[in-house]
Design a protein around this motif. Sequence first.
Motif, mmCIF file in Angstrom:
data_model
loop_
_atom_site.group_PDB
_atom_site.id
_atom_site.type_symbol
_atom_site.label_atom_id
_atom_site.label_comp_id
_atom_site.label_asym_id
_atom_site.label_seq_id
_atom_site.Cartn_x
_atom_site.Cartn_y
_atom_site.Cartn_z
ATOM 1 N N LEU A 168 41.086 -21.055 -97.070
ATOM 2 C CA LEU A 168 42.192 -21.999 -96.880
ATOM 3 C C LEU A 168 41.761 -23.302 -96.209
ATOM 4 O O LEU A 168 42.528 -24.249 -96.157
ATOM 5 C CB LEU A 168 43.293 -21.353 -96.043
ATOM 6 C CG LEU A 168 44.149 -20.285 -96.713
ATOM 7 C CD1 LEU A 168 45.225 -19.823 -95.764
ATOM 8 C CD2 LEU A 168 44.765 -20.814 -97.985
ATOM 9 N N LEU A 173 58.367 -30.391 -99.741
ATOM 10 C CA LEU A 173 57.164 -29.959 -99.028
ATOM 11 C C LEU A 173 57.516 -28.903 -97.984
ATOM 12 O O LEU A 173 56.854 -27.874 -97.865
ATOM 13 C CB LEU A 173 56.509 -31.172 -98.370
ATOM 14 C CG LEU A 173 55.105 -31.000 -97.826
ATOM 15 C CD1 LEU A 173 54.165 -30.757 -98.995
ATOM 16 C CD2 LEU A 173 54.665 -32.244 -97.099
ATOM 17 N N VAL A 214 55.878 -33.956 -90.983
ATOM 18 C CA VAL A 214 55.937 -32.912 -92.008
ATOM 19 C C VAL A 214 54.527 -32.474 -92.392
ATOM 20 O O VAL A 214 54.238 -31.278 -92.503
ATOM 21 C CB VAL A 214 56.721 -33.414 -93.239
ATOM 22 C CG1 VAL A 214 56.525 -32.474 -94.413
ATOM 23 C CG2 VAL A 214 58.191 -33.517 -92.924
ATOM 24 N N ALA A 216 42.390 -26.437 -97.862
ATOM 25 C CA ALA A 216 43.762 -26.923 -97.959
ATOM 26 C C ALA A 216 44.116 -27.844 -96.799
ATOM 27 O O ALA A 216 45.122 -28.535 -96.832
ATOM 28 C CB ALA A 216 44.731 -25.751 -98.002
ATOM 29 N N LYS A 271 52.842 -28.714 -91.832
ATOM 30 C CA LYS A 271 52.273 -27.927 -92.921
ATOM 31 C C LYS A 271 50.840 -27.505 -92.565
ATOM 32 O O LYS A 271 50.476 -26.341 -92.715
ATOM 33 C CB LYS A 271 52.285 -28.741 -94.220
ATOM 34 C CG LYS A 271 51.737 -27.957 -95.388
ATOM 35 C CD LYS A 271 51.572 -28.782 -96.636
ATOM 36 C CE LYS A 271 50.815 -27.971 -97.679
ATOM 37 N NZ LYS A 271 50.594 -28.695 -98.920
ATOM 38 N N SER A 279 56.101 -25.131 -98.110
ATOM 39 C CA SER A 279 55.263 -24.691 -96.997
ATOM 40 C C SER A 279 56.004 -23.693 -96.119
ATOM 41 O O SER A 279 55.459 -22.676 -95.697
ATOM 42 C CB SER A 279 54.833 -25.915 -96.207
ATOM 43 O OG SER A 279 54.432 -25.569 -94.928
ATOM 44 N N SER A 309 52.325 -27.731 -104.084
ATOM 45 C CA SER A 309 51.999 -26.321 -104.008
ATOM 46 C C SER A 309 51.405 -26.004 -102.641
ATOM 47 O O SER A 309 50.907 -26.881 -101.941
ATOM 48 C CB SER A 309 51.032 -25.939 -105.113
ATOM 49 O OG SER A 309 49.929 -26.794 -105.063
ATOM 50 N N ASP A 310 51.501 -24.750 -102.289
ATOM 51 C CA ASP A 310 51.005 -24.323 -100.998
ATOM 52 C C ASP A 310 50.350 -22.962 -101.162
ATOM 53 O O ASP A 310 50.752 -22.191 -102.018
ATOM 54 C CB ASP A 310 52.161 -24.230 -100.006
ATOM 55 C CG ASP A 310 51.689 -24.598 -98.620
ATOM 56 O OD1 ASP A 310 50.522 -24.329 -98.308
ATOM 57 O OD2 ASP A 310 52.479 -25.148 -97.847
ATOM 58 N N HIS A 311 49.353 -22.706 -100.369
ATOM 59 C CA HIS A 311 48.593 -21.483 -100.513
ATOM 60 C C HIS A 311 48.370 -20.856 -99.140
ATOM 61 O O HIS A 311 47.992 -21.537 -98.200
ATOM 62 C CB HIS A 311 47.239 -21.824 -101.183
ATOM 63 C CG HIS A 311 46.388 -20.615 -101.440
ATOM 64 N ND1 HIS A 311 45.035 -20.697 -101.562
ATOM 65 C CD2 HIS A 311 46.713 -19.320 -101.580
ATOM 66 C CE1 HIS A 311 44.549 -19.489 -101.773
ATOM 67 N NE2 HIS A 311 45.548 -18.638 -101.787
ATOM 68 N N ARG A 312 48.645 -19.556 -99.029
ATOM 69 C CA ARG A 312 48.357 -18.818 -97.795
ATOM 70 C C ARG A 312 47.633 -17.539 -98.181
ATOM 71 O O ARG A 312 47.954 -16.932 -99.194
ATOM 72 C CB ARG A 312 49.641 -18.417 -97.068
ATOM 73 C CG ARG A 312 50.463 -19.535 -96.558
ATOM 74 C CD ARG A 312 49.917 -20.092 -95.262
ATOM 75 N NE ARG A 312 50.830 -21.082 -94.748
ATOM 76 C CZ ARG A 312 50.990 -22.276 -95.248
ATOM 77 N NH1 ARG A 312 50.276 -22.644 -96.291
ATOM 78 N NH2 ARG A 312 51.860 -23.117 -94.768
ATOM 79 N N SER A 329 47.528 -19.535 -90.167
ATOM 80 C CA SER A 329 47.182 -18.489 -91.125
ATOM 81 C C SER A 329 45.689 -18.166 -91.064
ATOM 82 O O SER A 329 45.299 -16.992 -91.055
ATOM 83 C CB SER A 329 47.532 -18.975 -92.528
ATOM 84 O OG SER A 329 48.266 -18.042 -93.225
ATOM 85 N N SER A 347 50.735 -24.740 -90.025
ATOM 86 C CA SER A 347 51.034 -23.411 -90.563
ATOM 87 C C SER A 347 49.825 -22.840 -91.307
ATOM 88 O O SER A 347 49.540 -21.644 -91.206
ATOM 89 C CB SER A 347 52.286 -23.523 -91.430
ATOM 90 O OG SER A 347 52.190 -22.783 -92.585
ATOM 91 N N ILE A 348 49.076 -23.715 -92.010
ATOM 92 C CA ILE A 348 47.864 -23.238 -92.694
ATOM 93 C C ILE A 348 46.818 -22.818 -91.657
ATOM 94 O O ILE A 348 46.197 -21.758 -91.777
ATOM 95 C CB ILE A 348 47.299 -24.348 -93.611
ATOM 96 C CG1 ILE A 348 48.278 -24.625 -94.756
ATOM 97 C CG2 ILE A 348 45.939 -23.947 -94.189
ATOM 98 C CD1 ILE A 348 47.911 -25.805 -95.603
#
Lengths: 188, 128
Positions: free
Chosen positions: B74, A47, B36, B77, B40, A51, A176-179, B47, B43-44
């Motif tokens: 996003l 992860l 964790v 997410a 994550k 990420s 999976s990760d999306h930016r 963004s 960070s999203i």
Amino acid sequence: MPISKITLRGFTMIETLIVAALGVSMLIILTILIFNFNKTSTYQQALIASSGSASTLMRSIGSLVLPASAVLQAHTFSSATYTSTSTALVLEIPSIDNSGNVIANTYDYAVFYASSTKAYRLLEANVLSSRVSETKLLSSTINTLIFTYNNTDFTQVHTITVDVRTQTYAKEDVLSDHRREQFRLRNF
Amino acid sequence: MKNSRGFSLIEVIVVIFIMAVMLMMLQAAIHSGVLVRISKSQSIALSIARNKLESLRGGGYASLPSSGTFADSLVSALPAAATTTLTVSTYNAKTKQVSVSIIWRDSGSTASSTVSLSTYITETGGLP
């Protein structure tokens, strides 16, 4: 001899069974615990990898797109010629000296591109520039890397939208990760 | 007499110690999972906030929207029920202060997390 009778007697059947059962259940519990710890840590590392590399890639692209003066349709680097497409981005960036001042009429060139699951940044700096020429691996967990431009004519492009999807595997899980971020050229 | 003796203090302490260590390891493993996940999401969220500010800067002073919520691809997410807030306030006659904040709560975490970024947009100058 009552004392020796006590010390010499063995374990009863029941005692042996209980000890064996306890031992077996302890072993099972420990195995499950170790298995779960292992699974959790593998999962978390994957992860972090997916990420973290998505963020690193985004920061790295942003740090060169912001000072860039133009998106080039194509540029010949010493190794090869790269063309700006939806999967590659060629930038012209005004060179800067050690104190961060722009050096007039000198440019550094950079290209961001993905090749299978790896994303690279190739930077070719002018001899006067304080930037360092290098090819850098930014991520090795790329699923898709897509650049979208505000204009089909590259001389008119001042806004780039970067869409990154990363993917890693932790045993049977797919992480999976999306930016998605938009950057505008500050020196356009 | 020998059969009815209890546990000695040392035995009890050793057992408690072993159990405490195992419990702490279990707790640490669970807690690190939450950390964790939060990192994550952070960070999203960062963004989303950067993207919003960049598009507002690009749009310029004249087309700044009014305060409210905003959409971003996003947001889905992030954990469900994440909220986005945009605040546009007048800083002075020719400057507006724009703040973007994203609030969400990760599963397993006791408190909500926030990421917020703020900038000033002036009437003259700006991005191409």
